[in-house]
Motif scaffolding. Structure first.
Motif, PDB file in Angstrom:
ATOM      1  N   ILE A 136       0.803 -19.532  -5.458  1.00 32.91           N
ATOM      2  CA  ILE A 136      -0.229 -18.486  -5.532  1.00 32.91           C
ATOM      3  C   ILE A 136      -0.298 -17.901  -6.941  1.00 32.91           C
ATOM      4  CG2 ILE A 136      -0.824 -16.161  -4.737  1.00 32.91           C
ATOM      5  CD1 ILE A 136       0.312 -17.039  -1.974  1.00 32.91           C
ATOM      6  N   GLU A 137       0.869 -17.637  -7.521  1.00 30.03           N
ATOM      7  CA  GLU A 137       0.911 -17.098  -8.882  1.00 30.03           C
ATOM      8  C   GLU A 137       0.326 -18.081  -9.884  1.00 30.03           C
ATOM      9  OE1 GLU A 137       4.231 -15.520 -12.134  1.00 30.03           O
ATOM     10  OE2 GLU A 137       4.775 -15.758 -10.007  1.00 30.03           O
ATOM     11  N   GLN A 138       0.681 -19.370  -9.741  1.00 28.97           N
ATOM     12  CA  GLN A 138       0.167 -20.393 -10.641  1.00 28.97           C
ATOM     13  C   GLN A 138      -1.343 -20.596 -10.487  1.00 28.97           C
ATOM     14  OE1 GLN A 138       2.175 -20.908 -13.192  1.00 28.97           O
ATOM     15  NE2 GLN A 138       2.358 -23.144 -12.960  1.00 28.97           N
ATOM     16  N   VAL A 139      -1.816 -20.557  -9.258  1.00 27.28           N
ATOM     17  CA  VAL A 139      -3.257 -20.681  -9.018  1.00 27.28           C
ATOM     18  C   VAL A 139      -4.010 -19.549  -9.709  1.00 27.28           C
ATOM     19  CG1 VAL A 139      -5.030 -20.401  -7.228  1.00 27.28           C
ATOM     20  CG2 VAL A 139      -3.175 -22.037  -6.892  1.00 27.28           C
ATOM     21  N   ARG A 140      -3.507 -18.358  -9.603  1.00 22.61           N
ATOM     22  CA  ARG A 140      -4.179 -17.218 -10.236  1.00 22.61           C
ATOM     23  C   ARG A 140      -4.175 -17.332 -11.753  1.00 22.61           C
ATOM     24  NH1 ARG A 140      -1.756 -12.742  -5.935  1.00 22.61           N
ATOM     25  NH2 ARG A 140      -3.288 -13.213  -4.284  1.00 22.61           N
ATOM     26  N   ARG A 141      -3.073 -17.815 -12.302  1.00 23.48           N
ATOM     27  CA  ARG A 141      -3.025 -18.041 -13.745  1.00 23.48           C
ATOM     28  C   ARG A 141      -4.027 -19.110 -14.168  1.00 23.48           C
ATOM     29  NH1 ARG A 141       3.524 -18.450 -14.741  1.00 23.48           N
ATOM     30  NH2 ARG A 141       3.986 -16.215 -14.586  1.00 23.48           N
ATOM     31  N   ALA A 142      -4.059 -20.206 -13.392  1.00 27.48           N
ATOM     32  CA  ALA A 142      -4.969 -21.301 -13.719  1.00 27.48           C
ATOM     33  C   ALA A 142      -6.418 -20.861 -13.603  1.00 27.48           C
ATOM     34  CB  ALA A 142      -4.697 -22.488 -12.801  1.00 27.48           C
ATOM     35  N   ALA A 143      -6.732 -20.110 -12.552  1.00 24.38           N
ATOM     36  CA  ALA A 143      -8.108 -19.640 -12.360  1.00 24.38           C
ATOM     37  C   ALA A 143      -8.528 -18.695 -13.473  1.00 24.38           C
ATOM     38  CB  ALA A 143      -8.232 -18.952 -11.001  1.00 24.38           C
ATOM     39  N   ILE A 167       2.822 -29.955  -7.718  1.00 25.22           N
ATOM     40  CA  ILE A 167       1.528 -29.531  -8.293  1.00 25.22           C
ATOM     41  C   ILE A 167       1.613 -28.127  -8.887  1.00 25.22           C
ATOM     42  CG2 ILE A 167       0.156 -30.992  -6.751  1.00 25.22           C
ATOM     43  CD1 ILE A 167      -0.479 -27.432  -6.240  1.00 25.22           C
ATOM     44  N   ASN A 168       2.600 -27.349  -8.476  1.00 24.77           N
ATOM     45  CA  ASN A 168       2.719 -25.996  -9.022  1.00 24.77           C
ATOM     46  C   ASN A 168       2.808 -26.020 -10.538  1.00 24.77           C
ATOM     47  OD1 ASN A 168       2.674 -25.131  -6.402  1.00 24.77           O
ATOM     48  ND2 ASN A 168       4.756 -24.315  -6.370  1.00 24.77           N
ATOM     49  N   ALA A 169       3.591 -26.967 -11.071  1.00 25.93           N
ATOM     50  CA  ALA A 169       3.714 -27.080 -12.525  1.00 25.93           C
ATOM     51  C   ALA A 169       2.435 -27.616 -13.164  1.00 25.93           C
ATOM     52  CB  ALA A 169       4.899 -27.978 -12.882  1.00 25.93           C
ATOM     53  N   LEU A 170       1.739 -28.525 -12.468  1.00 31.84           N
ATOM     54  CA  LEU A 170       0.520 -29.113 -13.033  1.00 31.84           C
ATOM     55  C   LEU A 170      -0.601 -28.105 -13.204  1.00 31.84           C
ATOM     56  CD1 LEU A 170      -0.006 -32.623 -11.387  1.00 31.84           C
ATOM     57  CD2 LEU A 170       1.386 -31.984 -13.353  1.00 31.84           C
ATOM     58  N   LEU A 171      -0.596 -27.062 -12.399  1.00 27.09           N
ATOM     59  CA  LEU A 171      -1.710 -26.110 -12.399  1.00 27.09           C
ATOM     60  C   LEU A 171      -1.918 -25.439 -13.753  1.00 27.09           C
ATOM     61  CD1 LEU A 171      -1.126 -24.494  -8.895  1.00 27.09           C
ATOM     62  CD2 LEU A 171      -3.017 -26.000  -9.550  1.00 27.09           C
ATOM     63  N   CYS A 180      -4.552 -33.782  -0.224  1.00 26.44           N
ATOM     64  CA  CYS A 180      -3.676 -32.644   0.011  1.00 26.44           C
ATOM     65  C   CYS A 180      -3.865 -31.608  -1.117  1.00 26.44           C
ATOM     66  CB  CYS A 180      -2.234 -33.133   0.132  1.00 26.44           C
ATOM     67  SG  CYS A 180      -1.086 -31.977   0.896  1.00 26.44           S
ATOM     68  N   THR A 181      -2.766 -31.038  -1.619  1.00 27.65           N
ATOM     69  CA  THR A 181      -2.880 -29.962  -2.603  1.00 27.65           C
ATOM     70  C   THR A 181      -3.271 -30.462  -3.989  1.00 27.65           C
ATOM     71  OG1 THR A 181      -0.466 -30.098  -2.844  1.00 27.65           O
ATOM     72  CG2 THR A 181      -1.354 -28.355  -1.433  1.00 27.65           C
ATOM     73  N   GLY A 182      -3.496 -31.753  -4.132  1.00 29.13           N
ATOM     74  CA  GLY A 182      -4.076 -32.251  -5.374  1.00 29.13           C
ATOM     75  C   GLY A 182      -5.427 -31.615  -5.653  1.00 29.13           C
ATOM     76  N   ALA A 183      -6.087 -31.128  -4.607  1.00 33.60           N
ATOM     77  CA  ALA A 183      -7.379 -30.444  -4.792  1.00 33.60           C
ATOM     78  C   ALA A 183      -7.232 -29.215  -5.679  1.00 33.60           C
ATOM     79  CB  ALA A 183      -7.964 -30.053  -3.437  1.00 33.60           C
ATOM     80  N   LEU A 184      -6.094 -28.536  -5.593  1.00 35.01           N
ATOM     81  CA  LEU A 184      -5.887 -27.350  -6.426  1.00 35.01           C
ATOM     82  C   LEU A 184      -5.806 -27.732  -7.902  1.00 35.01           C
ATOM     83  CD1 LEU A 184      -3.279 -25.374  -4.282  1.00 35.01           C
ATOM     84  CD2 LEU A 184      -5.773 -25.106  -4.323  1.00 35.01           C
ATOM     85  N   VAL A 185      -5.295 -28.919  -8.177  1.00 32.57           N
ATOM     86  CA  VAL A 185      -5.243 -29.387  -9.563  1.00 32.57           C
ATOM     87  C   VAL A 185      -6.654 -29.683 -10.077  1.00 32.57           C
ATOM     88  CG1 VAL A 185      -4.262 -31.100 -11.138  1.00 32.57           C
ATOM     89  CG2 VAL A 185      -2.930 -30.309  -9.170  1.00 32.57           C
ATOM     90  N   LEU A 186      -7.491 -30.285  -9.220  1.00 30.59           N
ATOM     91  CA  LEU A 186      -8.897 -30.456  -9.606  1.00 30.59           C
ATOM     92  C   LEU A 186      -9.535 -29.099  -9.878  1.00 30.59           C
ATOM     93  CD1 LEU A 186     -10.294 -33.183  -7.135  1.00 30.59           C
ATOM     94  CD2 LEU A 186      -9.336 -33.492  -9.434  1.00 30.59           C
ATOM     95  N   GLY A 187      -9.197 -28.127  -9.041  1.00 30.23           N
ATOM     96  CA  GLY A 187      -9.727 -26.783  -9.252  1.00 30.23           C
ATOM     97  C   GLY A 187      -9.267 -26.201 -10.568  1.00 30.23           C
ATOM     98  N   ALA A 188      -7.990 -26.371 -10.894  1.00 27.51           N
ATOM     99  CA  ALA A 188      -7.448 -25.851 -12.149  1.00 27.51           C
ATOM    100  C   ALA A 188      -8.076 -26.532 -13.356  1.00 27.51           C
ATOM    101  CB  ALA A 188      -5.933 -26.027 -12.171  1.00 27.51           C
ATOM    102  N   ALA A 189      -8.557 -27.766 -13.170  1.00 30.77           N
ATOM    103  CA  ALA A 189      -9.251 -28.492 -14.244  1.00 30.77           C
ATOM    104  C   ALA A 189     -10.722 -28.084 -14.340  1.00 30.77           C
ATOM    105  CB  ALA A 189      -9.139 -29.998 -14.023  1.00 30.77           C
ATOM    106  N   GLY A 190     -11.147 -27.181 -13.458  1.00 30.09           N
ATOM    107  CA  GLY A 190     -12.526 -26.701 -13.492  1.00 30.09           C
ATOM    108  C   GLY A 190     -13.521 -27.621 -12.840  1.00 30.09           C
ATOM    109  N   LEU A 191     -13.050 -28.473 -11.924  1.00 26.47           N
ATOM    110  CA  LEU A 191     -13.914 -29.510 -11.356  1.00 26.47           C
ATOM    111  C   LEU A 191     -14.398 -29.213  -9.939  1.00 26.47           C
ATOM    112  CD1 LEU A 191     -11.862 -32.580 -12.628  1.00 26.47           C
ATOM    113  CD2 LEU A 191     -13.970 -31.641 -13.614  1.00 26.47           C
ATOM    114  N   LEU A 192     -14.045 -28.047  -9.388  1.00 32.61           N
ATOM    115  CA  LEU A 192     -14.437 -27.753  -8.006  1.00 32.61           C
ATOM    116  C   LEU A 192     -15.377 -26.561  -7.873  1.00 32.61           C
ATOM    117  CD1 LEU A 192     -11.209 -28.296  -5.842  1.00 32.61           C
ATOM    118  CD2 LEU A 192     -13.119 -29.863  -6.247  1.00 32.61           C
ATOM    119  N   HIS A 193     -15.778 -25.972  -8.968  1.00 35.15           N
ATOM    120  CA  HIS A 193     -16.640 -24.785  -8.875  1.00 35.15           C
ATOM    121  C   HIS A 193     -17.948 -25.126  -8.154  1.00 35.15           C
ATOM    122  CE1 HIS A 193     -17.848 -20.721  -9.981  1.00 35.15           C
ATOM    123  NE2 HIS A 193     -19.057 -21.218 -10.146  1.00 35.15           N
TER     124      HIS A 193
END
Length: 231
Positions: free
Chosen positions: A218-225, A77-81, A104-117
């Motif tokens: 963590i770095e990818q999440v911050r970039r995605a956010a 998922i790191n790459a998907l973010l 699992c961490t698929g939730a972070l991908v939903l977050g990166a897609a803007g779907l968890l705000h």
């Protein structure tokens, strides 16, 4: 395709944790009239983080409109973010889906897609705090439902997640029957399946083993956010 089928789509990707997908698949495939779509960029077999290859049934372009979309987790998922092609596919499908889900961490991908705000959500314990980077409300639970958004915790929670979804879609009676049919009655032999039960030493050891992947995450999440455009 059956006329009144309930279309369920799992997003495949290299480095996924296969149980995040195959656990829920085993449950959701028992939903009457379910049609399962395994979706990736092409139709070549996709290798999980432990080498199990899963063959897609659809590409991002050929996948029909889904009634339920599910994103599993895993190191990949790191790459998907920050993969805008995949994120746009998930956003597009989310518009028409009845349920937007993850394990699992698929939730972070939903977050990166803007779907968890503003949504209550859960994920694997190592990445739980990262949900807040996407404006989600982290909840420590095996399964968290917030409207049409349903998220499952780490790996094995995918079975709990799928049974919850079955009950939501088709009623508790069917969910109970599937649970019995699968003889789903877990009794972990060591009782170390959560950080609270495992103890500080084991938790620290596991975190140390995952430090490199988590650092990249963590770095990818911050970039995605940072890339998300406020609605």
């Amino acid at each position: 395709m059956e006329k009144n089928s309930f279309r369920i789509g799992f997003v495949l990707f290299p480095g996924m944790t296969q149980l995040d997908l195959t656990g829920p698949y085993e449950v959701l495939a028992r939903l009457p009239n379910a049609t399962i779509h395994l979706v990736w960029k092409d139709l070549a077999p996709v290798a999980s983080d432990r080498g199990l290859a899963i063959v897609p049934t659809d590409t991002l372009e050929t996948c029909p409109t889904l009634d339920l979309i599910c994103v599993p987790g895993g190191p990949g998922i790191n790459a998907l973010l920050t993969d805008q092609t995949v994120l746009e596919f998930i956003r597009h499908q989310a518009w028409g889906a009845q349920y937007v889900t993850s394990v699992c961490t698929g939730a972070l991908v939903l977050g990166a897609a803007g779907l968890l705000h503003g949504k209550r959500a859960t994920t694997h314990w190592m990445s739980h705090d990262l949900l807040a980077e996407f404006g989600a409300i982290p909840v420590k639970a095996r399964v968290v439902s917030d409207g049409r958004t349903i998220t499952g915790g780490g790996v094995t929670a995918g079975i709990d997640f799928a049974l919850t979804v079955i009950a939501e879609i088709a009623g508790r009676e069917l969910a109970e029957a599937i649970e019995l049919g699968l003889e789903y009655d877990p009794k972990p032999p060591f009782g170390t399946g959560t950080p609270e039960r495992a103890g500080a030493e084991l938790v620290a050891r596991m975190q140390s083993r995952s430090a490199k992947i988590q650092g990249i995450r963590i770095e990818q999440v911050r970039r995605a956010a940072a890339a998300l455009v406020p609605a």
